[in-house]
Design a protein around this motif. Structure first.
Motif, PDB file in Angstrom:
ATOM      1  N   PRO A 181       0.839  -1.214   0.000  1.00  0.00           N
ATOM      2  CA  PRO A 181       0.000   0.000   0.000  1.00  0.00           C
ATOM      3  C   PRO A 181       0.867   1.256   0.000  1.00  0.00           C
ATOM      4  O   PRO A 181       2.006   1.259   0.481  1.00  0.00           O
ATOM      5  CB  PRO A 181      -0.805  -0.113   1.305  1.00  0.00           C
ATOM      6  CG  PRO A 181      -0.703  -1.551   1.709  1.00  0.00           C
ATOM      7  CD  PRO A 181       0.602  -2.049   1.198  1.00  0.00           C
ATOM      8  N   GLU A 182       0.303   2.313  -0.533  1.00  0.00           N
ATOM      9  CA  GLU A 182       1.039   3.581  -0.617  1.00  0.00           C
ATOM     10  C   GLU A 182       0.828   4.396   0.666  1.00  0.00           C
ATOM     11  O   GLU A 182       0.061   5.345   0.715  1.00  0.00           O
ATOM     12  CB  GLU A 182       0.600   4.370  -1.851  1.00  0.00           C
ATOM     13  CG  GLU A 182       0.951   3.685  -3.168  1.00  0.00           C
ATOM     14  CD  GLU A 182       0.588   4.540  -4.364  1.00  0.00           C
ATOM     15  OE1 GLU A 182       0.112   5.673  -4.157  1.00  0.00           O
ATOM     16  OE2 GLU A 182       0.755   4.068  -5.503  1.00  0.00           O
ATOM     17  N   ASN A 183       1.497   4.007   1.717  1.00  0.00           N
ATOM     18  CA  ASN A 183       1.483   4.818   2.938  1.00  0.00           C
ATOM     19  C   ASN A 183       2.887   4.823   3.533  1.00  0.00           C
ATOM     20  O   ASN A 183       3.754   4.037   3.160  1.00  0.00           O
ATOM     21  CB  ASN A 183       0.436   4.317   3.946  1.00  0.00           C
ATOM     22  CG  ASN A 183       0.705   2.912   4.435  1.00  0.00           C
ATOM     23  OD1 ASN A 183       1.732   2.643   5.045  1.00  0.00           O
ATOM     24  ND2 ASN A 183      -0.227   1.988   4.153  1.00  0.00           N
ATOM     25  N   SER A 184       3.098   5.716   4.488  1.00  0.00           N
ATOM     26  CA  SER A 184       4.458   5.995   4.966  1.00  0.00           C
ATOM     27  C   SER A 184       4.981   4.972   5.956  1.00  0.00           C
ATOM     28  O   SER A 184       6.109   5.102   6.409  1.00  0.00           O
ATOM     29  CB  SER A 184       4.487   7.390   5.612  1.00  0.00           C
ATOM     30  OG  SER A 184       3.562   7.451   6.697  1.00  0.00           O
ATOM     31  N   THR A 185       4.216   3.960   6.317  1.00  0.00           N
ATOM     32  CA  THR A 185       4.678   3.023   7.340  1.00  0.00           C
ATOM     33  C   THR A 185       5.078   1.663   6.771  1.00  0.00           C
ATOM     34  O   THR A 185       5.476   0.774   7.521  1.00  0.00           O
ATOM     35  CB  THR A 185       3.561   2.794   8.381  1.00  0.00           C
ATOM     36  OG1 THR A 185       2.426   2.202   7.743  1.00  0.00           O
ATOM     37  CG2 THR A 185       3.157   4.110   9.032  1.00  0.00           C
ATOM     38  N   ILE A 186       4.976   1.483   5.478  1.00  0.00           N
ATOM     39  CA  ILE A 186       5.235   0.178   4.877  1.00  0.00           C
ATOM     40  C   ILE A 186       6.721  -0.014   4.599  1.00  0.00           C
ATOM     41  O   ILE A 186       7.398   0.885   4.097  1.00  0.00           O
ATOM     42  CB  ILE A 186       4.424   0.025   3.562  1.00  0.00           C
ATOM     43  CG1 ILE A 186       2.930  -0.030   3.873  1.00  0.00           C
ATOM     44  CG2 ILE A 186       4.853  -1.224   2.793  1.00  0.00           C
ATOM     45  CD1 ILE A 186       2.526  -1.212   4.747  1.00  0.00           C
ATOM     46  N   ILE A 187       7.217  -1.175   4.952  1.00  0.00           N
ATOM     47  CA  ILE A 187       8.529  -1.636   4.500  1.00  0.00           C
ATOM     48  C   ILE A 187       8.264  -2.545   3.301  1.00  0.00           C
ATOM     49  O   ILE A 187       7.769  -3.670   3.461  1.00  0.00           O
ATOM     50  CB  ILE A 187       9.272  -2.406   5.595  1.00  0.00           C
ATOM     51  CG1 ILE A 187       9.459  -1.525   6.833  1.00  0.00           C
ATOM     52  CG2 ILE A 187      10.614  -2.906   5.080  1.00  0.00           C
ATOM     53  CD1 ILE A 187      10.065  -2.267   8.018  1.00  0.00           C
ATOM     54  N   PRO A 188       8.543  -2.112   2.085  1.00  0.00           N
ATOM     55  CA  PRO A 188       8.133  -2.899   0.913  1.00  0.00           C
ATOM     56  C   PRO A 188       8.960  -4.166   0.760  1.00  0.00           C
ATOM     57  O   PRO A 188      10.166  -4.197   1.058  1.00  0.00           O
ATOM     58  CB  PRO A 188       8.358  -1.939  -0.249  1.00  0.00           C
ATOM     59  CG  PRO A 188       9.398  -0.995   0.233  1.00  0.00           C
ATOM     60  CD  PRO A 188       9.178  -0.845   1.706  1.00  0.00           C
ATOM     61  N   ARG A 189       8.294  -5.187   0.289  1.00  0.00           N
ATOM     62  CA  ARG A 189       8.971  -6.443  -0.029  1.00  0.00           C
ATOM     63  C   ARG A 189       9.829  -6.295  -1.275  1.00  0.00           C
ATOM     64  O   ARG A 189      10.900  -6.893  -1.397  1.00  0.00           O
ATOM     65  CB  ARG A 189       7.927  -7.543  -0.263  1.00  0.00           C
ATOM     66  CG  ARG A 189       8.504  -8.892  -0.699  1.00  0.00           C
ATOM     67  CD  ARG A 189       7.403  -9.861  -1.095  1.00  0.00           C
ATOM     68  NE  ARG A 189       6.634  -9.366  -2.224  1.00  0.00           N
ATOM     69  CZ  ARG A 189       6.990  -9.517  -3.502  1.00  0.00           C
ATOM     70  NH1 ARG A 189       8.119 -10.123  -3.799  1.00  0.00           N
ATOM     71  NH2 ARG A 189       6.239  -9.035  -4.453  1.00  0.00           N
ATOM     72  N   LEU A 190       9.354  -5.461  -2.211  1.00  0.00           N
ATOM     73  CA  LEU A 190      10.006  -5.335  -3.501  1.00  0.00           C
ATOM     74  C   LEU A 190      10.202  -3.859  -3.830  1.00  0.00           C
ATOM     75  O   LEU A 190       9.313  -3.036  -3.605  1.00  0.00           O
ATOM     76  CB  LEU A 190       9.167  -6.016  -4.586  1.00  0.00           C
ATOM     77  CG  LEU A 190       9.683  -6.027  -6.022  1.00  0.00           C
ATOM     78  CD1 LEU A 190       9.254  -7.316  -6.713  1.00  0.00           C
ATOM     79  CD2 LEU A 190       9.139  -4.839  -6.809  1.00  0.00           C
ATOM     80  N   ALA A 191      11.360  -3.511  -4.338  1.00  0.00           N
ATOM     81  CA  ALA A 191      11.658  -2.147  -4.786  1.00  0.00           C
ATOM     82  C   ALA A 191      12.288  -2.215  -6.174  1.00  0.00           C
ATOM     83  O   ALA A 191      13.134  -3.082  -6.451  1.00  0.00           O
ATOM     84  CB  ALA A 191      12.596  -1.450  -3.813  1.00  0.00           C
ATOM     85  N   ARG A 192      11.862  -1.310  -7.026  1.00  0.00           N
ATOM     86  CA  ARG A 192      12.294  -1.360  -8.422  1.00  0.00           C
ATOM     87  C   ARG A 192      12.602   0.066  -8.888  1.00  0.00           C
ATOM     88  O   ARG A 192      11.913   1.017  -8.525  1.00  0.00           O
ATOM     89  CB  ARG A 192      11.193  -1.979  -9.278  1.00  0.00           C
ATOM     90  CG  ARG A 192      11.520  -2.092 -10.755  1.00  0.00           C
ATOM     91  CD  ARG A 192      10.311  -2.591 -11.537  1.00  0.00           C
ATOM     92  NE  ARG A 192       9.897  -3.922 -11.115  1.00  0.00           N
ATOM     93  CZ  ARG A 192       8.678  -4.230 -10.706  1.00  0.00           C
ATOM     94  NH1 ARG A 192       7.745  -3.290 -10.613  1.00  0.00           N
ATOM     95  NH2 ARG A 192       8.371  -5.464 -10.360  1.00  0.00           N
ATOM     96  N   ALA A 193      13.636   0.204  -9.703  1.00  0.00           N
ATOM     97  CA  ALA A 193      14.000   1.506 -10.267  1.00  0.00           C
ATOM     98  C   ALA A 193      14.219   1.357 -11.764  1.00  0.00           C
ATOM     99  O   ALA A 193      14.707   0.327 -12.243  1.00  0.00           O
ATOM    100  CB  ALA A 193      15.259   2.051  -9.611  1.00  0.00           C
TER     101      ALA A 193
END
Length: 875
Positions: free
Chosen positions: A665-677
């Motif tokens: 979800p797009e909120n400030s408390t999430i540690i994402p499982r996946l990050a892409r650039a």
């Protein structure tokens, strides 16, 4: 208009509406008053098909009585009656080839039969007993028990009142194609200019109960005999019956059971789109005015635009709509005519429809504008699947323009059904064939999206508008305007019998999406394209708005995606966050941070090693550029700093990180499982894209491994394009230079008052340049748009400029952008390329309000003409 029986067929001439009924009549209505002027009692069975000759002098009707009658549209008398010696059953459809004077019948017994009216007086007279009305029926006249046959009662009915007179014609066995379909032949039509460059060559298209569409060639030397050219849908087992057909240029629409419309591109024989309608079984299709009309069993009409979006749905009849057609009435207003089994013919006002422009072979500048306006109207957006049909239509239109001026054309298919490539070849004068050179012009007909949802365009982006000397429209500058200018340049030479070279056009439809499918298609058709001596393209812009340019270098590009993925799911930073947790976004940022150092210097080992040093010849070019630009816009500052800024954008490699994406979800408390650039590297000549891509991949993995993290890294190379560097001293560049000097003439020197206005309008841009030692195309354009200095002077007699004029050659420039195909074409054909920018810096290509100055369009045409005429054969 009401009747007492169902309406099964309709056709419209310039003066009348003809409607065939279930009772065997043909109703004739005036197109002016819609009053009934004649009821032709023509058949014993239902009238199932109607067709007009091309000159509209003859009306053909087919029916359930196994007969085709031919009527004069002037006096409504029968001219011929045509029938087969076979028991064909119902004749569902009829078509007529005006060039071969041959009638084609689509029959219930799965055959297609034909009669060549040129032979009507040389064939033996028919046997009156062979007429279908006189022949015995296998069912009704068969023998009963014991072999006894009941005598047929003598009919007191003399037949339909108007089915008298005219010549009786029999179809013999050699004029029959048995099993043309493995099902009833429901629909047919004649198409012209589909399978060859001859716009008058006809083919027959038929659809049947087997779900297949056949394209038949017509052999005029054998009485109009048909032979198969192509079968569409024969590889799709179990397809529903084809009940109706409609043609729009090179696009064929087929209506099927269950409300499906298939859209076929007849130039590539590919299925472009399948539409699901709300009309149920599609009993009739009509095309006109830029719209597709579908009718069916529930009485509804569904209207589609060119993007196959439904723009209207309305109840046309209480029950089934059995027939429809699009036409223009006597006042040139578009109308839509329908017939149904509620025994009515309905005329619908469709005022939003448009008519196609007339074809004309004039090659004036006014006609160039008309052609370009039509070209721009096609929404050839390759990146949006909604516009796939418009891309094909735009390609088909462009091919018709090439044909109009005498080119031999082909559509080259690309894999995965990407937009096709147009190959068009203009042959030079045959008398000079031994020394004939071959010039390849490369361009693209696809464009960047322009939805204009926020109303930022000053006019409809797909309706070319002339405002203050500029043509506004998507694609006007990139790349439809230059393409059309080049075509008209060749047309000028042909008209003057001065085309001594072969000019080969390769126009693709996927350039804005990285030229998808281009390489494979060209390699597969290299023999068809032939040898090439020179390559020319016109797909960019001047450095400012005043000085013509020639481009001799382009950067290449690598687009890549870098992804870090964790074994854990998306987490909450307050619940699960800790120093011991390897976070995907942190790892991604730390990895990417090692790619560049201070001032953007790329840290990948070996990245800069292949880059060529600045030669003295090229250094002189930068001096010419800066002197010219600063003279026109003093606020650009120090010429040396300006040259440095241009070099950084043109001949230095760079790396850019474009965007980040994360899971969860797009909120400030999430540690994402996946990050892409997403990132890109702009390459310069001598840097090989495959080598640099491997260096990038290896370096990212090396950096990531040093993090000692449990996460995993994936590097994906999404797209590569090679850099290009031309030889600005070769013959093609020198020919272009001479043509530009001759066409554009001397450049006007800015007066003190003009320079003062430029200073005030561009002061902010100049200050920004001084602060950051960098410029953009917007800054350059801002200093040269003043009307007092906008129009270039014409050439001065004897080459002597007037006072205040500068005779300057074009600026030789490089660009920071990429064109994927140009270096590939050079390598593939072993021919040098040159790049002629046609537009100005302020053309806003890829942006809102894209435009092309009218003077640039016309002068580009003149430059192309000079180059196509004067470019020598490569040694």
């Amino acid at each position: 208009m009401r009747h007492d029986k169902s309406i099964l067929a309709v056709v419209v001439s310039t003066s009348h509406i003809f409607a065939g009924t279930q009772g065997g009549e043909i109703l004739v209505y005036s197109l002016d008053t819609y009053g009934c002027v004649k009821v032709i009692e023509g058949h014993r069975g239902s009238v199932l098909g109607l067709c007009l000759s091309q000159d509209q002098d003859l009306l053909f009707s087919s029916a359930g009585d196994r007969i085709v009658n031919v009527w004069s549209t002037k006096n409504f008398l029968r001219v011929y009656t045509i029938y087969s010696l076979y028991d064909v059953g119902d004749i569902f459809c009829v078509s007529y080839s005006s060039s071969l004077k041959t009638v084609y019948l689509g029959c219930q017994n799965t055959s297609i039969q034909w009669y060549d009216l040129r032979e009507k007086d040389i064939r033996p007279p028919p046997d009156p007993k062979a007429h279908p009305a006189e022949r015995t029926s296998r069912f009704f006249d068969s023998s009963g028990p014991g072999g006894v046959q009941t005598p047929r009662p003598r009919s007191t009915d003399d037949g339909p009142r108007n089915a008298v007179g005219g010549q009786s014609l029999e179809i013999h066995n050699q004029y029959i194609r048995q099993f043309a379909h493995f099902g009833y032949v429901y629909c047919m039509l004649i198409a012209r200019g589909i399978t060859s460059d001859d716009p008058n060559e006809e083919i027959l298209i038929s659809g049947g109960g087997d779900g297949v569409i056949h394209l038949w060639g017509l052999n005029g030397d054998k009485g109009g005999a048909i032979y198969e050219v192509q079968a569409l849908g024969d590889d799709q087992e179990g397809e529903a019956s084809v009940l109706s057909l409609a043609l729009d240029g090179k696009f064929l629409y087929s209506g099927r059971l269950d409300g499906e419309i298939n859209v076929w591109d007849l130039e590539t024989y590919q299925l472009v789109r399948s539409l699901k309608t709300v009309t149920g079984d599609i009993l009739s299709l009509s095309v006109g005015g830029g719209f597709l009309f579908s009718t069916g069993v529930n009485g509804l009409v569904q209207k589609f635009n060119r993007q196959y979006e439904t723009v209207a749905t309305f109840q046309a009849h209480r029950e089934r709509v059995l027939a429809s057609t699009f036409a223009y009435n006597s006042k040139c207003k578009p109308i839509f005519v329908t017939g149904g089994n509620d025994s009515t013919v309905a005329i619908w006002d469709v005022q939003d429809c448009i008519s196609a422009p007339a074809n004309n072979k004039r090659t004036s500048n006014e006609h160039l504008f008309e052609f370009l306006k039509e070209f721009v109207s096609y929404r050839t957006v390759s990146s949006d699947a909604r516009y796939k049909g418009d891309c094909r239509r735009g390609a088909s239109y462009l091919r018709s323009v090439f044909k109009n001026f005498g080119a031999a054309t082909e559509m080259l298919n690309t894999k995965d059904s990407y937009n096709p490539i147009i190959l068009a070849t203009f042959r030079g004068n045959r008398l000079k064939q031994p020394a004939r050179k071959r010039i390849l012009f490369y361009g693209h007909y696809d464009v960047i999206p322009a939805e204009n949802e926020q109303g930022k365009w000053i006019s409809d982006p797909f309706s070319l508008q002339g405002i203050d000397g500029y043509l506004y429209g998507r694609g006007a500058s990139d790349n439809k305007g230059p393409i059309m200018a080049a075509i008209f340049a060749v047309a000028d030479l042909i008209a003057e019998q001065a085309l001594d070279s072969d000019v080969v056009f390769l126009i693709e439809g996927e350039e804005e999406c990285g030229s998808r499918g281009f390489v494979n298609a060209i390699q597969a058709n290299k023999e068809l394209i032939g040898d090439i001596d020179w390559i020319l393209l016109a797909n960019s812009y001047w450095l400012d708005d005043q000085n013509p340019c020639l481009t001799y270098g382009l950067r290449g590009v690598i687009h890549a995606t870098v992804q870090v993925e964790s074994p854990h799911p998306d987490l909450h930073s307050g619940v699960d966050g800790s120093a011991n947790l390897d976070e995907s976004l942190k790892d991604l940022i730390m990895t990417l941070a090692q790619l560049t150092g201070k001032h953007g210097k790329v840290r990948i080992p070996g990245f800069y090693d292949p880059i060529l040093p600045l030669s003295q010849d090229e250094k002189k070019l930068y001096k010419d550029i800066t002197q010219t630009l600063v003279r026109g816009n003093p606020d650009l500052g120090d010429p040396d700093e300006l040259a440095t800024s241009l070099m950084r954008r043109w001949r230095e490699a760079s790396l850019t990180i474009h965007r980040f994406q994360t899971s969860g979800p797009e909120n400030s408390t999430i540690i994402p499982r996946l990050a892409r650039a997403s990132l890109s590297l702009r390459l310069v000549p001598n840097q090989e894209s495959t080598v640099i891509a491997q260096l990038l991949t290896d370096f990212l993995h090396q950096v990531f491994d040093s993090l000692d993290t449990e996460n995993s890294l994936t590097v994906t190379i999404d797209h590569v394009a090679e850099p290009w560097l031309g030889d600005f001293n070769n013959q093609i560049f020198q020919t272009l230079e001479r043509a530009i000097i001759d066409v554009w003439g001397p450049t006007p020197a800015p007066s003190p008052s003009v320079a003062h206005r430029r200073k005030s309008s561009a002061g902010h841009a100049a200050r920004a340049f001084a602060q950051r030692n960098s410029i953009t195309s917007t800054t350059l354009a801002a200093g040269s748009g003043d009307k007092d200095a906008e129009e270039p002077a014409s050439a001065i007699a004897n080459g002597k400029p007037e006072q205040g004029m500068f005779v300057t050659k074009p600026l030789y420039i490089r660009e920071g952008g990429s064109i994927p195909s140009i270096r590939f074409l050079e390598k593939e054909f072993g021919a040098p390329a040159a790049h002629l920018p046609c537009g100005q810096a302020s053309d806003s290509a890829h942006l809102d309000n894209e435009r092309l100055r009218l003077v640039n369009l016309y002068n580009s045409r003149r430059v192309f003409k000079r180059v196509f005429r004067e470019l020598p054969k490569k040694e």
